[in-house]
Motif scaffolding. Structure first.
Motif, PDB file in Angstrom:
ATOM      1  N   PHE A 113       0.817  -1.218   0.000  1.00 26.74           N
ATOM      2  CA  PHE A 113       0.000   0.000   0.000  1.00 26.74           C
ATOM      3  C   PHE A 113       0.851   1.269   0.000  1.00 26.74           C
ATOM      4  N   GLY A 114       2.192   1.110  -0.021  1.00 25.85           N
ATOM      5  CA  GLY A 114       3.066   2.262  -0.185  1.00 25.85           C
ATOM      6  C   GLY A 114       3.322   3.068   1.055  1.00 25.85           C
ATOM      7  N   THR A 115       3.060   2.519   2.261  1.00 29.44           N
ATOM      8  CA  THR A 115       3.312   3.271   3.494  1.00 29.44           C
ATOM      9  C   THR A 115       4.679   2.984   4.101  1.00 29.44           C
ATOM     10  N   ARG A 116       5.333   1.918   3.652  1.00 32.00           N
ATOM     11  CA  ARG A 116       6.697   1.609   4.125  1.00 32.00           C
ATOM     12  C   ARG A 116       7.312   0.654   3.126  1.00 32.00           C
ATOM     13  N   TYR A 117       8.263   1.156   2.331  1.00 31.71           N
ATOM     14  CA  TYR A 117       8.830   0.342   1.272  1.00 31.71           C
ATOM     15  C   TYR A 117       9.955  -0.556   1.797  1.00 31.71           C
ATOM     16  N   LEU A 118      10.039  -1.744   1.246  1.00 29.35           N
ATOM     17  CA  LEU A 118      11.037  -2.727   1.650  1.00 29.35           C
ATOM     18  C   LEU A 118      12.367  -2.477   0.943  1.00 29.35           C
ATOM     19  N   THR A 119      13.456  -2.867   1.619  1.00 30.21           N
ATOM     20  CA  THR A 119      14.777  -2.818   0.992  1.00 30.21           C
ATOM     21  C   THR A 119      14.904  -3.982   0.010  1.00 30.21           C
ATOM     22  N   ASP A 120      16.022  -3.979  -0.743  1.00 23.53           N
ATOM     23  CA  ASP A 120      16.223  -5.059  -1.709  1.00 23.53           C
ATOM     24  C   ASP A 120      16.282  -6.416  -1.023  1.00 23.53           C
ATOM     25  N   ASP A 121      17.022  -6.508   0.101  1.00 22.23           N
ATOM     26  CA  ASP A 121      17.106  -7.781   0.830  1.00 22.23           C
ATOM     27  C   ASP A 121      15.736  -8.195   1.353  1.00 22.23           C
ATOM     28  N   GLU A 122      14.983  -7.249   1.871  1.00 31.03           N
ATOM     29  CA  GLU A 122      13.657  -7.555   2.394  1.00 31.03           C
ATOM     30  C   GLU A 122      12.717  -7.993   1.267  1.00 31.03           C
ATOM     31  N   LEU A 123      12.835  -7.361   0.109  1.00 32.21           N
ATOM     32  CA  LEU A 123      12.021  -7.768  -1.026  1.00 32.21           C
ATOM     33  C   LEU A 123      12.284  -9.223  -1.425  1.00 32.21           C
ATOM     34  N   ALA A 124      13.583  -9.618  -1.393  1.00 32.31           N
ATOM     35  CA  ALA A 124      13.931 -10.992  -1.762  1.00 32.31           C
ATOM     36  C   ALA A 124      13.296 -11.990  -0.807  1.00 32.31           C
ATOM     37  N   ARG A 125      13.230 -11.632   0.467  1.00 35.13           N
ATOM     38  CA  ARG A 125      12.656 -12.551   1.459  1.00 35.13           C
ATOM     39  C   ARG A 125      11.131 -12.495   1.467  1.00 35.13           C
ATOM     40  N   ALA A 126      10.572 -11.382   0.981  1.00 32.59           N
ATOM     41  CA  ALA A 126       9.111 -11.216   1.004  1.00 32.59           C
ATOM     42  C   ALA A 126       8.422 -11.872  -0.177  1.00 32.59           C
ATOM     43  N   ASP A 127       9.163 -12.235  -1.206  1.00 27.48           N
ATOM     44  CA  ASP A 127       8.567 -12.828  -2.412  1.00 27.48           C
ATOM     45  C   ASP A 127       8.289 -14.312  -2.157  1.00 27.48           C
ATOM     46  N   ALA A 128       7.253 -14.581  -1.369  1.00 24.79           N
ATOM     47  CA  ALA A 128       6.982 -15.936  -0.873  1.00 24.79           C
ATOM     48  C   ALA A 128       6.657 -16.905  -1.997  1.00 24.79           C
ATOM     49  N   ASN A 129       5.998 -16.448  -3.059  1.00 27.30           N
ATOM     50  CA  ASN A 129       5.645 -17.361  -4.153  1.00 27.30           C
ATOM     51  C   ASN A 129       6.646 -17.317  -5.302  1.00 27.30           C
ATOM     52  N   LYS A 130       7.725 -16.524  -5.112  1.00 28.21           N
ATOM     53  CA  LYS A 130       8.840 -16.458  -6.059  1.00 28.21           C
ATOM     54  C   LYS A 130       8.377 -16.123  -7.484  1.00 28.21           C
ATOM     55  N   GLN A 133      -0.178  -8.684  -2.835  1.00 30.31           N
ATOM     56  CA  GLN A 133      -1.155  -9.258  -1.901  1.00 30.31           C
ATOM     57  C   GLN A 133      -1.045 -10.778  -1.795  1.00 30.31           C
ATOM     58  N   TYR A 134      -0.572 -11.443  -2.828  1.00 34.00           N
ATOM     59  CA  TYR A 134      -0.465 -12.900  -2.781  1.00 34.00           C
ATOM     60  C   TYR A 134       0.621 -13.334  -1.777  1.00 34.00           C
ATOM     61  N   ASP A 135       1.729 -12.583  -1.749  1.00 29.34           N
ATOM     62  CA  ASP A 135       2.786 -12.888  -0.772  1.00 29.34           C
ATOM     63  C   ASP A 135       2.297 -12.615   0.654  1.00 29.34           C
ATOM     64  N   TYR A 136       1.536 -11.511   0.813  1.00 29.87           N
ATOM     65  CA  TYR A 136       0.952 -11.193   2.117  1.00 29.87           C
ATOM     66  C   TYR A 136       0.095 -12.351   2.616  1.00 29.87           C
ATOM     67  N   ILE A 137      -0.733 -12.898   1.731  1.00 29.10           N
ATOM     68  CA  ILE A 137      -1.641 -13.989   2.111  1.00 29.10           C
ATOM     69  C   ILE A 137      -0.847 -15.253   2.473  1.00 29.10           C
ATOM     70  N   LEU A 138       0.187 -15.581   1.679  1.00 27.32           N
ATOM     71  CA  LEU A 138       0.976 -16.792   1.939  1.00 27.32           C
ATOM     72  C   LEU A 138       1.712 -16.709   3.271  1.00 27.32           C
ATOM     73  N   ILE A 139       2.316 -15.540   3.553  1.00 24.36           N
ATOM     74  CA  ILE A 139       3.054 -15.379   4.818  1.00 24.36           C
ATOM     75  C   ILE A 139       2.087 -15.443   6.003  1.00 24.36           C
ATOM     76  N   LYS A 140       0.926 -14.856   5.851  1.00 22.83           N
ATOM     77  CA  LYS A 140      -0.077 -14.896   6.925  1.00 22.83           C
ATOM     78  C   LYS A 140      -0.569 -16.319   7.150  1.00 22.83           C
ATOM     79  N   ARG A 141      -0.827 -17.037   6.060  1.00 18.39           N
ATOM     80  CA  ARG A 141      -1.268 -18.428   6.198  1.00 18.39           C
ATOM     81  C   ARG A 141      -0.182 -19.289   6.836  1.00 18.39           C
ATOM     82  N   HIS A 142       1.085 -19.030   6.479  1.00 20.86           N
ATOM     83  CA  HIS A 142       2.195 -19.770   7.105  1.00 20.86           C
ATOM     84  C   HIS A 142       2.200 -19.538   8.619  1.00 20.86           C
TER      85      HIS A 142
END
Length: 499
Positions: free
Chosen positions: A459-476, A482-491
């Protein structure tokens, strides 16, 4: 007759009922044995039992004439020494030996006796060992003295043992005999299922007792320095016992390499010849093994044929050992299983490349290696292949938790004040540091903080760093949304597993 039959049947029913109740009373079991990490004794049903912890103590007794049955020897209570009674002199060309009869002693199976000889030069050069004979069980045993005149004997069976010694100078040959026995002392304040207070080096056990006097006894627990939690990629930290005794904690990088087989890792091969024993030698300076000569003979073609003992080493299934001879072998390196010396293999077990001999263990076992060759003077280098080798210390990593972000393999070495060292398991950190996919903030766990960060980024309120982006891409899929958000929450809630 009918009345007698009725009484008989009633008796059977009564006995059956008693047996049934008795079986119910014995319906209990041990759930968990106490360990150094968790000294708790779990039993079921727990509410039916009371607990009492005991400390095992070893008490040493000097064997005097009150403990022995039939004494030819003389015991001096002031010096606590025995002098044997000489009999049966045996004449040799250069000396005369005497049989020193000492005493008879009752020993239980596996009970150990320590013998100290005050004058090691007094024993017979032909028969230097002390004798323990159990005539009833037909057991004839000897105990061999070390260079300090100390020997140990362990009884093979419970019985009455006659003890005697061959010696040159009976009047100056004196002995001290002692044995240790275990005593258990109840600990007054330790009446719960978990041992709350303990000391390093002491041994404990607990007895659980129910209302009917039935008991469950735990395994013995030796309180020692030990790692109670190994590091993992999600949580690269180490926990140990007796933390107050730690002198230092240091993380090291590790690499895969070939570790040289020293005499610390392996037991040198040994052959006891007719005159004196020969032992294989590991030369630290050259890193080579000098084998011990077992035998030499002439083969059918008139060549001298040598057999050498090398070393014994424990290998896990699949581990590979590399042996490099100093000259062309012209023969075979043979292995046997140490507990079955007749089970062996030669050429079929080895792969030879440019004079280097590779052997892969077919099963987890202890292996004994020896040689058959036409080469008289030969040495060997030996290596464990693909072994984890501890590398350099990682700078500023001196706590029990690894904070490094760089990918690689690491171990932690804990050193106690007395010099004891514990080495942790190897922990592998992934390319993204010490966090797994989904652990956006790299705190070692995937939880609500991670999916909130993904939501804020989306939603653009706090942008991730490059390292954080790599770890946040849960579905690669190359995008964080939103799909990564859902996967991490379900995990986090356990309905999905990332990766």
């Amino acid at each position: 007759m009918k009345r007698l039959l009725s009484v008989f049947l009633a008796a059977i029913i009564a006995v059956s009922c008693i047996s049934f109740v008795s079986a119910e009373e014995f319906d209990f079991d041990i759930i968990k044995q106490p360990t150094v990490a968790d000294p708790t004794f779990e039993v079921t049903p727990e509410d039916k039992f009371t607990f009492q912890w005991y400390e095992v103590q070893s008490v040493t007794h000097i064997i005097d004439d009150t403990m022995t049955d039939y004494c030819d020897g003389v015991y001096d209570p002031e010096t606590q020494l025995w002098i044997g009674s000489p009999s049966k002199p045996n004449e040799y060309d250069d000396f005369t030996e005497y049989t020193l009869d000492l005493f008879e002693l009752h020993l239980e199976k596996d009970q150990c006796v320590k013998i100290t000889l005050t004058n090691p030069n007094a024993v017979s050069p032909v028969d230097p060992d002390i004798r323990f004979v159990d005539y009833q069980n037909d057991c004839f045993n000897v105990a061999e003295y070390d260079e300090n005149g100390v020997a140990f004997f362990t009884a093979e069976a419970s019985g009455l043992y006659t003890i005697y010694q061959y010696a040159l100078y009976p009047e100056t040959t004196e002995f001290r005999f002692e044995f240790s026995e275990e005593q258990s002392e109840p600990l007054p304040n330790e009446t719960q299922k978990t041992l709350s207070s303990f000391e390093l080096g002491n041994t404990y056990y607990v007895i659980a007792t129910d209302a009917n006097g039935n008991t469950l006894v735990s395994d013995r627990l030796l309180m020692e320095y030990a790692i109670t939690k190994q590091p993992t990629p999600d949580n690269p930290s180490v926990k140990v016992t007796f933390e107050d005794d730690i002198a230092s904690c240091q993380w090291h990088s590790t690499v895969i390499g070939d570790r040289i087989v020293t005499d610390i890792m392996a037991t040198p091969g040994y052959y006891e010849g007719e005159s004196e024993g020969e032992r294989a030698i590991f030369d630290e300076e050259s890193g080579s093994w000098i084998p011990s000569l077992y035998a030499k003979s002439t083969d059918g073609g008139g060549k001298i044929y040598y057999e050498y003992d090398l070393f014994e080493i424990s290998l896990k299934e699949g581990e590979t050992i590399l042996i490099i001879p100093s000259a062309e072998l012209r023969g075979d390196i043979i292995y046997t299983f140490s507990d079955n010396m007749n089970s062996l293999d030669t050429k079929n077990a080895w792969t030879v490349e440019d004079g280097a001999h590779y052997f892969t263990a077919p099963q987890t076992d202890s292996y004994y290696f020896y040689l058959q060759t036409y080469v008289e003077d030969i040495t060997f280098r030996a290596y464990l292949c693909g072994d984890e080798i501890i590398g350099d210390a990682v700078e500023n990593e001196t706590s029990n938790k690894l904070s490094a972000k760089e990918a690689g393999d690491y171990v932690c070495i804990i050193t106690y004040k007395d010099g004891t060292q514990l080495i942790s398991d190897v922990v592998t950190l992934a390319e993204s540091g010490n966090s797994t996919l989904g652990d956006v903030n790299s705190d070692g766990a995937i939880n609500q903080y991670d999916y909130i960060l993904v939501k804020r980024h989306y939603f653009g309120t706090r942008y991730l760093t490059d390292d954080e982006l790599a770890r946040a891409d849960a579905n690669k899929d190359g995008a964080v949304n939103q799909y990564d958000y859902i996967l991490i929450k379900r995990h986090y809630f356990g309905t999905y597993v990332i990766g």
